[in-house]
Design a protein around this motif. Sequence first.
Motif, PDB file in Angstrom:
ATOM      1  N   TYR A  21      38.795  42.115  27.693  1.00 62.60           N
ATOM      2  CA  TYR A  21      38.018  41.375  28.693  1.00 62.60           C
ATOM      3  C   TYR A  21      36.643  40.984  28.143  1.00 62.60           C
ATOM      4  CZ  TYR A  21      41.528  43.089  32.031  1.00 62.60           C
ATOM      5  OH  TYR A  21      42.708  43.363  32.688  1.00 62.60           O
ATOM      6  N   LEU A  22      36.028  41.881  27.401  1.00 57.95           N
ATOM      7  CA  LEU A  22      34.721  41.579  26.813  1.00 57.95           C
ATOM      8  C   LEU A  22      34.836  40.490  25.744  1.00 57.95           C
ATOM      9  CD1 LEU A  22      33.485  45.248  26.663  1.00 57.95           C
ATOM     10  CD2 LEU A  22      32.417  43.418  27.980  1.00 57.95           C
ATOM     11  N   ALA A  23      35.882  40.574  24.926  1.00 59.05           N
ATOM     12  CA  ALA A  23      36.087  39.548  23.900  1.00 59.05           C
ATOM     13  C   ALA A  23      36.365  38.190  24.530  1.00 59.05           C
ATOM     14  CB  ALA A  23      37.234  39.958  22.976  1.00 59.05           C
ATOM     15  N   CYS A  24      37.080  38.180  25.656  1.00 65.15           N
ATOM     16  CA  CYS A  24      37.323  36.924  26.377  1.00 65.15           C
ATOM     17  C   CYS A  24      36.001  36.277  26.778  1.00 65.15           C
ATOM     18  CB  CYS A  24      38.163  37.184  27.634  1.00 65.15           C
ATOM     19  SG  CYS A  24      39.920  37.416  27.342  1.00 65.15           S
ATOM     20  N   ALA A  25      35.110  37.062  27.356  1.00 64.44           N
ATOM     21  CA  ALA A  25      33.827  36.536  27.812  1.00 64.44           C
ATOM     22  C   ALA A  25      32.990  36.037  26.650  1.00 64.44           C
ATOM     23  CB  ALA A  25      33.080  37.608  28.592  1.00 64.44           C
ATOM     24  N   GLN A  26      33.076  36.707  25.524  1.00 68.81           N
ATOM     25  CA  GLN A  26      32.309  36.284  24.348  1.00 68.81           C
ATOM     26  C   GLN A  26      32.886  35.017  23.732  1.00 68.81           C
ATOM     27  OE1 GLN A  26      32.577  39.932  22.127  1.00 68.81           O
ATOM     28  NE2 GLN A  26      30.765  40.834  23.093  1.00 68.81           N
ATOM     29  N   ALA A  27      34.218  34.860  23.834  1.00 66.49           N
ATOM     30  CA  ALA A  27      34.874  33.691  23.246  1.00 66.49           C
ATOM     31  C   ALA A  27      34.941  32.516  24.212  1.00 66.49           C
ATOM     32  CB  ALA A  27      36.285  34.062  22.804  1.00 66.49           C
ATOM     33  N   GLY A  28      34.678  32.753  25.487  1.00 65.99           N
ATOM     34  CA  GLY A  28      34.749  31.678  26.474  1.00 65.99           C
ATOM     35  C   GLY A  28      36.156  31.395  26.953  1.00 65.99           C
ATOM     36  N   ILE A  29      36.975  32.444  27.121  1.00 67.72           N
ATOM     37  CA  ILE A  29      38.342  32.300  27.627  1.00 67.72           C
ATOM     38  C   ILE A  29      38.470  33.130  28.899  1.00 67.72           C
ATOM     39  CG2 ILE A  29      40.796  32.723  27.179  1.00 67.72           C
ATOM     40  CD1 ILE A  29      40.225  32.324  24.214  1.00 67.72           C
ATOM     41  N   PRO A  30      38.821  32.537  30.027  1.00 70.66           N
ATOM     42  CA  PRO A  30      38.957  33.305  31.264  1.00 70.66           C
ATOM     43  C   PRO A  30      40.045  34.369  31.140  1.00 70.66           C
ATOM     44  CG  PRO A  30      38.945  30.945  31.713  1.00 70.66           C
ATOM     45  CD  PRO A  30      39.072  31.092  30.231  1.00 70.66           C
ATOM     46  N   ALA A  31      39.813  35.500  31.800  1.00 72.36           N
ATOM     47  CA  ALA A  31      40.784  36.596  31.811  1.00 72.36           C
ATOM     48  C   ALA A  31      41.268  36.819  33.232  1.00 72.36           C
ATOM     49  CB  ALA A  31      40.145  37.869  31.270  1.00 72.36           C
ATOM     50  N   LEU A  32      42.573  36.993  33.383  1.00 75.78           N
ATOM     51  CA  LEU A  32      43.180  37.257  34.689  1.00 75.78           C
ATOM     52  C   LEU A  32      43.518  38.739  34.766  1.00 75.78           C
ATOM     53  CD1 LEU A  32      44.162  36.144  37.380  1.00 75.78           C
ATOM     54  CD2 LEU A  32      46.326  35.536  36.268  1.00 75.78           C
ATOM     55  N   VAL A  33      42.812  39.454  35.633  1.00 76.95           N
ATOM     56  CA  VAL A  33      42.919  40.910  35.735  1.00 76.95           C
ATOM     57  C   VAL A  33      44.071  41.273  36.670  1.00 76.95           C
ATOM     58  CG1 VAL A  33      41.695  43.022  36.378  1.00 76.95           C
ATOM     59  CG2 VAL A  33      40.446  41.120  35.304  1.00 76.95           C
ATOM     60  N   ASP A  34      44.894  42.226  36.249  1.00 73.71           N
ATOM     61  CA  ASP A  34      46.060  42.642  37.029  1.00 73.71           C
ATOM     62  C   ASP A  34      45.662  43.649  38.108  1.00 73.71           C
ATOM     63  OD1 ASP A  34      48.872  42.633  37.609  1.00 73.71           O
ATOM     64  OD2 ASP A  34      49.107  44.478  36.474  1.00 73.71           O
ATOM     65  N   GLY A  35      46.313  44.792  38.180  1.00 77.40           N
ATOM     66  CA  GLY A  35      46.173  45.709  39.295  1.00 77.40           C
ATOM     67  C   GLY A  35      45.148  46.810  39.117  1.00 77.40           C
ATOM     68  N   PHE A  36      45.446  47.990  39.664  1.00 78.73           N
ATOM     69  CA  PHE A  36      44.493  49.101  39.726  1.00 78.73           C
ATOM     70  C   PHE A  36      43.987  49.512  38.343  1.00 78.73           C
ATOM     71  CE2 PHE A  36      43.765  53.764  39.866  1.00 78.73           C
ATOM     72  CZ  PHE A  36      42.685  53.784  40.736  1.00 78.73           C
ATOM     73  N   ILE A  37      44.902  49.716  37.405  1.00 76.40           N
ATOM     74  CA  ILE A  37      44.514  50.149  36.065  1.00 76.40           C
ATOM     75  C   ILE A  37      43.623  49.106  35.403  1.00 76.40           C
ATOM     76  CG2 ILE A  37      45.352  50.983  33.836  1.00 76.40           C
ATOM     77  CD1 ILE A  37      46.338  52.659  36.206  1.00 76.40           C
ATOM     78  N   CYS A  38      44.059  47.860  35.467  1.00 76.37           N
ATOM     79  CA  CYS A  38      43.301  46.790  34.827  1.00 76.37           C
ATOM     80  C   CYS A  38      41.944  46.580  35.505  1.00 76.37           C
ATOM     81  CB  CYS A  38      44.104  45.493  34.837  1.00 76.37           C
ATOM     82  SG  CYS A  38      45.545  45.532  33.738  1.00 76.37           S
ATOM     83  N   THR A  39      41.883  46.785  36.818  1.00 76.14           N
ATOM     84  CA  THR A  39      40.608  46.644  37.513  1.00 76.14           C
ATOM     85  C   THR A  39      39.643  47.751  37.091  1.00 76.14           C
ATOM     86  OG1 THR A  39      41.737  45.618  39.385  1.00 76.14           O
ATOM     87  CG2 THR A  39      39.501  46.373  39.766  1.00 76.14           C
TER      88      THR A  39
END
Length: 352
Positions: free
Chosen positions: A251-269
């Motif tokens: 998720y952090l690398a997505c934000a640094q690269a400029g790619i949106p991330a779609l977060v799944d359920g409880f674990i991913c949240t």
Amino acid sequence: MSQQQWWQAACRQPDSAAEAAARARQAQLTKPAGALGQLEAIAIQLAGLQGCEQPQIQRPWLSLFAGDHGVVAEGVSAYPQAVTAQMLHNFVAGGAAVSVLARVQQIPLDVVDLGTIDLDLELPGVRHLRLGAGTANFAQGPAMSVEQCQLALAAGRDALLRAQAINADLFLAGEMGIGNTTAATTLACALSDATPAQLVGPGTGLDRAGVAHKQAVIERALALHGSQLAEPFEALRRVGGFELAALSGAYLACAQAGIPALVDGFICTAAALCALRLNPACAPWLLFAHAGAEPGHAALLASVQAQPLLDLGLRLGEGSGAALALPLIKLACELHAGMATFQQAAVTERQA
């Protein structure tokens, strides 16, 4: 951590001009203002993230991170640890729910084994990183060494790099690991004001007595690590898991690269919460797929101010909720781009 680490580097900033242009376009489409609800908000948010008035999702990517948890020795799971490795086989054989969802939607499925109890496991189609035979039992000591936690975070970043190689425009992620609702709950409690009683749930199917025992184990672990949990990296390495760290790193690398991330359920949240604590600037790049049935998920979503797209009573994990939400996100973009404006359709606008 005195020296800045890669996950603390600057994140991309959304394009406010593109977001404003998308908002203005929404106001001109042939519908009452706000009539498409969250679909309008998603299209506007993606416009800012992609830097264009009419965003599109054409090349999604899904990475699935797996790892075992030493805390299972405390009797916190209804399933044995062997299931983690068995499910890895199921993922690449095409029999798991997320495998079906990925196949039907033609999403590349990147399966990463960070470390299961079977260190000799060798499956075609799985990346075996072998950071250890699962994490250590965090009810007795830290789950990971500093090096293991850093490597797990980097595994998430590396998955994003693979997604970048195919010019992915949306990053989906999932997880597998027997015992990981215990790790996610403990980590979320360490990183927020929530208590174990507010977040603990049945996971893969514990009964009431099992949930009470799980809560007691989590409370004992939080007391054991105490003030060491105040620093996010330390919290992650002490009471997290390999896959939780990889998710946070992705998720952090997505934000640094400029790619949106779609977060799944409880674990991913829980992993997203950890990413936000490690680098709060990643927040705009996180989209939330669904509100899961695990009791603590609603509280976690509230803590990260998320508005999930779906509420289907899901509690499977694997990235299945994210894969199910993907068509809605694509359709939000298609509606935003494809609907006529009042002027184009020669439809009279609402009177001021």
